[in-house]
Scaffold this active site. Structure first.
Site, PDB file in Angstrom:
ATOM      1  N   ALA A  45      -4.794 -10.341  26.210  1.00  0.00           N
ATOM      2  CA  ALA A  45      -5.704 -11.484  26.131  1.00  0.00           C
ATOM      3  C   ALA A  45      -5.933 -11.886  24.687  1.00  0.00           C
ATOM      4  O   ALA A  45      -5.839 -11.061  23.776  1.00  0.00           O
ATOM      5  CB  ALA A  45      -7.042 -11.160  26.791  1.00  0.00           C
TER       6      ALA A  45
ATOM      7  N   TYR B 195     -12.696 -20.134  24.717  1.00  0.00           N
ATOM      8  CA  TYR B 195     -12.267 -18.852  25.276  1.00  0.00           C
ATOM      9  C   TYR B 195     -12.519 -18.817  26.780  1.00  0.00           C
ATOM     10  O   TYR B 195     -11.632 -18.475  27.566  1.00  0.00           O
ATOM     11  CB  TYR B 195     -13.016 -17.718  24.579  1.00  0.00           C
ATOM     12  CG  TYR B 195     -12.863 -16.371  25.240  1.00  0.00           C
ATOM     13  CD1 TYR B 195     -11.638 -15.707  25.245  1.00  0.00           C
ATOM     14  CD2 TYR B 195     -13.952 -15.751  25.860  1.00  0.00           C
ATOM     15  CE1 TYR B 195     -11.503 -14.465  25.855  1.00  0.00           C
ATOM     16  CE2 TYR B 195     -13.823 -14.518  26.463  1.00  0.00           C
ATOM     17  CZ  TYR B 195     -12.604 -13.874  26.454  1.00  0.00           C
ATOM     18  OH  TYR B 195     -12.473 -12.652  27.069  1.00  0.00           O
TER      19      TYR B 195
ATOM     20  N   LYS C 285      -9.676 -18.670  29.848  1.00  0.00           N
ATOM     21  CA  LYS C 285      -9.670 -17.559  30.799  1.00  0.00           C
ATOM     22  C   LYS C 285      -9.834 -18.079  32.234  1.00  0.00           C
ATOM     23  O   LYS C 285      -9.190 -17.571  33.166  1.00  0.00           O
ATOM     24  CB  LYS C 285     -10.776 -16.559  30.469  1.00  0.00           C
ATOM     25  CG  LYS C 285     -10.550 -15.788  29.179  1.00  0.00           C
ATOM     26  CD  LYS C 285      -9.308 -14.915  29.225  1.00  0.00           C
ATOM     27  CE  LYS C 285      -9.485 -13.684  30.085  1.00  0.00           C
ATOM     28  NZ  LYS C 285      -8.314 -12.783  30.030  1.00  0.00           N
TER      29      LYS C 285
END
Length: 282
Positions: free
Chosen positions: A59, A121, A125
């Site tokens: 990630a 972010y 995701k």
């Protein structure tokens, strides 16, 4: 069973390797071994390893940096997930974050609650989650820490050694997660052949301020710190950051615990375990 773990050099990746069950053959890569943003590299990796299951622990987690380079975050958090889905026909286990929620809930977030990320972010995701298929497994977590990793606990230890006082945000609420505990949950869910969305964090509730105070108390008891310093609670508004963070991102893990039939372990217990391991590094 043949398992491929991506992001093997990270906190969760290392924990997955350390807790892998007997009888499971594990192959693993980190970003120096395979560029997950390169479809050709992913295709070759999957062809070479021929895994039954891929656990994607890779990630882009630099939350504030993602605000100025969302494309870089998207390449890892979204596009690489879609590539893994396209190139691997078996189950994909993907790890996501509490940051897909906006923090306005009055209760812990359930796996099927609507998402509304506040940051680049979180958006990348959430988009990565959308690439998954019904037979895949999504595990959301929060505030990960482990001995030797890059995380809030080790940052606090360093600052507590360097400074006479710290100011820590007290109005962002969630729960810390010890990486080995998360890894064991992932292996447990795979053993149950689970699919869909599950949540895992350590039990209990904390603000970042609460977490920092506990870190100092536990570290003093273990001799990791020589002296106590003042820790002052502040509001989020007093510590502006490029990325907006959810004010409340506690995850409801009851479905996970019910399926695995394991008890909750409080975050402070796991913090102590993490710091005991940290002390062994000398």
């Amino acid at each position: 069973m043949n398992i491929l773990i991506t992001g093997a050099a990270g906190q969760l990746g290392r924990a997955l390797l350390a807790t892998a069950p007997e009888g499971v053959h594990v192959s693993y890569v980190d970003r120096t071994d395979c560029d997950l943003t390169d479809p050709r590299a992913v295709r070759e990796l999957v062809r070479h390893v021929s895994p039954d299951i891929v656990i994607n622990a890779a990630a882009f987690t630099a939350v504030d940096a993602a605000e100025s380079d969302e494309a870089a975050a998207s390449a890892v958090n979204t596009e690489a997930v879609a590539t893994l889905v396209a190139e691997h026909q078996g189950k994909l286990v993907h790890v996501s974050t509490d940051f897909v929620f906006d923090g306005t809930s009055s209760r812990a977030y359930r796996p099927d609650d609507p998402r509304n990320p506040l940051s680049a972010y979180g958006r990348t995701k959430a988009a990565g989650e959308d690439a998954l298929r019904p037979g895949d497994l999504l595990v959301r977590t929060s505030w990960i820490h482990s001995a030797g990793g890059a995380n809030f606990v080790r940052t606090m230890l360093r600052l507590m050694r360097e400074r006479e006082e710290l100011a820590v945000v007290a109005d962002q609420i969630g729960a810390p997660t010890w990486a080995p505990g998360l890894a064991r949950t992932i292996w447990g869910l795979l053993d149950k052949n689970a699919c869909g969305t599950f949540h895992h964090s350590d039990a209990g509730v904390a603000s970042w301020y609460d977490f920092a105070v506990a870190i100092q108390e536990e570290a003093l008891a273990l001799g990791l710190l020589k002296r106590a310093i003042a820790i002052r609670p502040i509001a989020t508004a007093d510590y502006p950051t490029p990325a907006t963070r959810p004010a409340f991102s506690l995850l409801d893990c009851s479905a996970t615990r019910a399926l695995l039939q394991d008890g909750d372990v409080h975050w402070r217990v796991n913090l102590r375990r993490m710091l005991e391991e940290e002390a062994q590094f000398g």
